[in-house]
Design a protein around this motif. Structure first.
Motif, short mmCIF file in Angstrom:
data_model
loop_
_atom_site.label_atom_id
_atom_site.label_comp_id
_atom_site.label_asym_id
_atom_site.label_seq_id
_atom_site.Cartn_x
_atom_site.Cartn_y
_atom_site.Cartn_z
N LEU A 172 0.83 -1.20 0.00
CA LEU A 172 0.00 0.00 0.00
C LEU A 172 0.87 1.25 0.00
O LEU A 172 0.58 2.21 -0.71
CB LEU A 172 -0.91 0.00 1.23
CG LEU A 172 -1.98 -1.09 1.28
CD1 LEU A 172 -2.80 -0.96 2.54
CD2 LEU A 172 -2.87 -1.05 0.07
N ARG A 173 1.94 1.23 0.79
CA ARG A 173 2.84 2.37 0.84
C ARG A 173 3.44 2.65 -0.53
O ARG A 173 3.60 3.80 -0.94
CB ARG A 173 3.95 2.11 1.86
CG ARG A 173 4.77 3.34 2.21
CD ARG A 173 6.01 2.98 3.00
NE ARG A 173 5.72 2.15 4.16
CZ ARG A 173 6.67 1.61 4.90
NH1 ARG A 173 7.95 1.80 4.59
NH2 ARG A 173 6.37 0.85 5.93
N LYS A 174 3.78 1.58 -1.25
CA LYS A 174 4.36 1.74 -2.57
C LYS A 174 3.34 2.26 -3.59
O LYS A 174 3.71 2.73 -4.66
CB LYS A 174 4.94 0.42 -3.07
CG LYS A 174 6.15 -0.05 -2.30
CD LYS A 174 6.64 -1.37 -2.87
CE LYS A 174 7.81 -1.92 -2.09
NZ LYS A 174 8.26 -3.22 -2.61
N ASN A 175 2.07 2.16 -3.25
CA ASN A 175 1.02 2.64 -4.15
C ASN A 175 0.36 3.92 -3.63
O ASN A 175 -0.75 4.26 -4.04
CB ASN A 175 -0.04 1.55 -4.35
CG ASN A 175 0.45 0.45 -5.28
OD1 ASN A 175 0.39 0.57 -6.50
ND2 ASN A 175 0.99 -0.61 -4.69
N GLY A 176 1.07 4.61 -2.74
CA GLY A 176 0.60 5.92 -2.32
C GLY A 176 -0.50 5.90 -1.28
O GLY A 176 -1.19 6.90 -1.10
N ILE A 177 -0.70 4.79 -0.57
CA ILE A 177 -1.72 4.71 0.47
C ILE A 177 -1.03 4.74 1.83
O ILE A 177 -0.40 3.77 2.23
CB ILE A 177 -2.56 3.41 0.34
CG1 ILE A 177 -3.17 3.29 -1.05
CG2 ILE A 177 -3.64 3.38 1.42
CD1 ILE A 177 -4.15 4.39 -1.40
#
Length: 864
Positions: free
Chosen positions: A324-329
């Motif tokens: 999620l962090r890698k996808n901007g979340i």
């Protein structure tokens, strides 16, 4: 998923261990295989091709993609370490799944907050597929811990005397839990025999010589933090007694060093830009994985239910928050975690999520939560009280709806081998049903009812058709008697099957032409039931959800939150449009509601990309009247804005303004977070949290004492400039840990005031400086886990050690501060030294809000 299968043939069909192809069809059956694979959140574990593995010079040792290794011997394959889903490594590499495992001495990896001794599915595979016991090589303490874990996961909690407290007084469908668990706790190959731990596991314990004899002249020996394997008296393999978890990322070396706390940036100050950022819907669900523990090509099931812009994660697989962090979340937008039950394919990533970032709310019944805590106390070696301090618990009472961010959850117990939850969640006029792991087959349920295992009311609830009336139905499928046969669901009416997505199963196992399908996996395949609501109440909740997740507003009172809500405006910006420009007058504070904003300056090294839920512009509230950077919309953006005048009016002379003032002082004078190799890895949110707690600078002259020995630990600090040194008693073993932290362990505790005074006098008299064999300046070239030589039992208390502190380093006796104990070290200035203080109460607050760092920092005194 304990695999209590009907017969071996069904097991073999279910596991499909000989299959080299996998049809991963998703919502659109006409998609190509490449497209389907591209639409998945791929399992972040590094899956290398078989050709990348070669035999070592010493043996036929094979490194496994997720971590650990396998050695071929005369008695069969021996595997060291068991990271989650390691079973699939052997299958994907075309190897026979090992039946012998060496259990690591440290069964829990603090860097990744993950068990590295996940033996459940290797044991299930050995027993239910191979019809053999798995052999675990460990010590006595390891055996006791594994037995405790298996009690919870294989058989269910021993003590269910408080199970009735999970229900409201008027709930009518209560299970007789002892009868139901007893129904499943039988050897499927001999129903007259009870299912026990010893039926599945053969424990081999290291003897007094630290070795285990496997027969046929094969011996495993534990020696000097290594495991050695001998065959016919000759050493054939050597493995470090340490698991290296491998993950699927181009910067995997950084993750190996810092674990979950790594920041995957291209440059020191650059965060990733995502061309298509994800904006959570008002109501929907993202499927993170929809397969089972034996499927070599699929990820185990896990989900995020999006409710008014925030996420409720259900049974998270490992590393999902990293994805999620890698996808901007931002992980803070996933505030809740639901545990349905405690099988490894459902809870392996739960503890990781609880520790990965900000403190999370755990949702379950008391029975399931307490089982989870007992299990992870055995996994980690932490106390039950300590584990419970790492999260906030919101208790489910079955029969009473639970409100979460505007949605209503109705929980029930499914029919499973251990206590397991199902639920229906409703928002507006839409609803989602989640079956949990369960057996649903009308004739089979009637047979169980006829045996007196379930009551009439329970039977009527389990066969009720009300579940088929929901907008979306996430129903598991698998092999009975603890799972639901897909062929039964295929018999449902077409209009019902339109709303069903099968989970806990591989697409290839769905009957052809059945009208059933698995959901698409990944953020881009999020199933949206309500995108943007016209309901003003729901829109207000979504706005409030963003506001309350701003760290600056954490301690705002209800009146202040109302004023923010009333004073805010919504502004939209088109792609490449400037939001604010360097050196212009600053008058607004921004929260991102949709899109991505680029923060940049003339310095090409300073670039930051902010996403949904992030904020910027807070610098305008002080003497900084002009912007220090540009802000540009990378695509269409919607921003919640609050004027400087309104902000100052709402928060004048309060805690929020004090924290902002601290933040501005720290940023303008030190940029201390970026000077520390570990703290620069933290998320922007975590850095801001800590920066707002740093409250004063102090300057110490040469040879002056910064911290005394034997006093209450009241402060920690960063070194801004100059040089100091930490003086440690000789009875401490000092260890450089994982490239970022110096840890100390005292061999013989000295607690009395008399001994403290004696130690202090000796140090004052001798002032002896012994150099440690660890040089912080050389850490980048050295391997982690460097340790000082063993201390002799005859070591004199007059021997002391020193450790240097230079600019950017963080010092604090973490354990002493957290537990309100006395200091065990002295810190002195070697030259004029400037530090910035973090008070003990503030550090405890920060670690309480960031439990993963609390765990990682145990025993630490220096973080660099």
């Amino acid at each position: 998923m304990a695999c209590h299968f009907v017969n071996e043939q069904e097991v073999l069909e279910y596991a499909s261990i000989t299959s080299s192809h996998h049809d991963d069809s998703s919502e659109n059956d006409s998609q190509s295989e490449d497209t389907r694979q591209g639409n998945q959140i791929k399992n972040p574990i590094l899956l290398k091709s078989e050709s990348q593995f070669s035999e070592s010079d010493l043996s036929n040792k094979i490194k496994l993609p997720r971590g650990g290794s396998v050695v071929m011997t005369k008695v069969g394959a021996i595997q060291f370490s068991m990271v989650p889903e390691t079973l699939k490594d052997s299958i994907n590499l075309g190897l026979d799944v090992p039946g012998i495992f060496i259990v690591p001495s440290h069964r829990f990896d603090k860097r990744f907050c993950l068990s590295v001794a996940e033996f459940e599915f290797p044991a299930y595979f050995s027993f239910f597929v191979k019809r053999r016991r798995v052999t675990l090589i460990t010590d006595k303490e390891g055996e006791e811990a594994i037995r405790a874990i298996f009690q919870e996961t294989l058989l269910g909690p021993k003590d269910l005397s408080k199970f009735d407290d999970d229900f409201s007084n008027d709930y009518k469908f209560k299970p007789d839990i002892l009868k139901e668990l007893g129904h499943f706790a039988k050897n499927p190959f001999n129903p007259n025999e009870p299912l026990t731990v010893d039926l599945l596991v053969n424990f081999l314990i290291f003897d007094e010589q630290n070795q285990v004899n496997l027969g046929q002249d094969v011996i495993v020996r534990k020696e000097d933090q290594k495991f050695l394997i001998y065959e016919n008296g000759k050493q054939i393999a050597k493995m470090k007694n340490k698991v290296e978890i491998l993950i699927d990322d181009a910067k995997s070396n950084a993750y190996i060093k810092y674990g979950l706390f790594s920041n995957p940036n291209d440059q020191q100050n650059v965060e990733h830009y995502f061309e298509q950022t994800f904006t959570p819907p008002t109501f929907g669900v993202t499927v993170l994985g929809c397969s089972h523990g034996f499927d070599p090509k699929g990820s185990v099931s896990g989900y995020i239910f999006w409710i008014n812009g925030l996420g409720v994660m259900l049974d998270p697989p490992p590393f999902t928050t990293l994805l999620l962090r890698k996808n901007g979340i931002p992980s803070r937008l996933v505030k809740w975690v639901i545990i349905s039950h405690n099988h490894a394919d459902h809870d392996a990533g739960t503890f990781q999520k609880l520790l990965e970032s900000e403190k999370t709310i755990l949702i379950s019944t008391a029975t399931v939560k307490e089982s989870f805590v007992r299990k992870y106390a055995a996994v980690t070696g932490f106390s039950i009280n300590y584990i419970e301090s790492l999260f906030n618990f919101e208790r489910v009472i079955v029969g009473n709806p639970l409100k979460i961010n505007g949605a209503s959850f109705e929980f029930h117990y499914s029919l499973h081998s251990i206590p397991c939850l199902s639920f229906t969640v409703r928002l507006g006029d839409k609803s989602i049903y989640f079956s949990g792991d369960t057996f649903y087959e009308p004739n089979g349920l009637k047979a169980i009812f006829d045996k007196g295992i379930i009551s009439e009311s329970r039977y009527n609830f389990l066969i009720s058709e009300d579940k088929w009336k929901n907008s979306l139905i996430l129903h598991e499928a698998g092999v009975p008697p603890i799972h639901t046969p897909a062929k039964i669901l295929a018999q449902l009416p077409t209009e019902v099957k339109e709303n069903i997505r099968l989970i806990h199963t591989a697409a290839k196992d769905i009957p052809p032409d059945s009208g059933l399908r698995v959901p698409g996996v990944g953020l881009e395949n999020t199933i949206i039931l309500i995108n943007q609501s016209e309901d003003s109440r729901l829109n207000a909740i979504q706005e409030l959800s963003l506001i309350e997740n701003i760290d600056l507003f954490k301690h705002a009172n209800i009146h202040q939150v109302r004023q923010i809500f009333e004073s805010q405006t919504i502004k939209s910006f088109q792609q490449n449009q400037n939001i604010c420009v360097y050196d212009e007058i600053a008058n607004e504070f921004y929260i991102i509601r949709k899109g991505t904003v680029k923060i940049h300056s003339e310095n090409p090294a300073f670039v930051k990309y902010l996403h949904y839920g992030d904020y910027f512009g807070e610098g305008c509230f002080f003497n900084q009247n002009k912007r220090k950077a540009n802000a540009t919309a990378m695509g269409y953006c919607e921003l919640i804005t609050l004027s400087k005048a309104d902000f100052l009016r709402i928060f004048q002379n309060g805690e929020v303004m004090q924290k902002l003032e601290n933040l501005q002082i720290v940023r303008s004078q030190t940029q201390i977070m970026e000077k520390n190799k570990f703290f620069q890895q933290l998320t922007s949110y975590q850095k801001i949290q800590m920066e707002m707690l740093l409250n004063q600078k102090r300057i110490y002259q040469k040879h002056s004492t910064i911290q005394q020995y034997g006093v209450m630990a009241t402060v920690a600090f960063f070194v801004v400039s100059g040089k100091a040194q930490v003086i440690l008693p000789s009875d401490y073993v000092v260890q450089q840990y994982e490239g970022q932290s110096v840890k100390v362990k005292r061999e013989d505790s000295i607690t009395s005031d008399q001994n403290r005074q004696q130690q202090q006098q000796i140090i004052d008299q001798k002032k002896k400086r012994l150099s440690l064999p660890i040089n912080l300046a050389m850490l980048e070239q050295q391997k982690p886990n460097i340790q000082t030589p063993e201390i002799s039992e005859k070591s004199s208390l007059s021997e002391i050690k020193t450790y240097p502190l230079t600019s950017g380093m963080f010092f604090g006796e973490i354990d002493s501060i957290v537990n309100n104990r006395r200091t065990n070290t002295i810190v002195e200035a070697v030259e004029e030294t400037e530090i910035i203080i973090l008070e003990s109460s503030s550090l405890r607050s920060f670690l309480s809000d960031n439990p993963g760092l609390m765990v990682l920092f145990q025993e630490s005194i220096i973080i660099e």
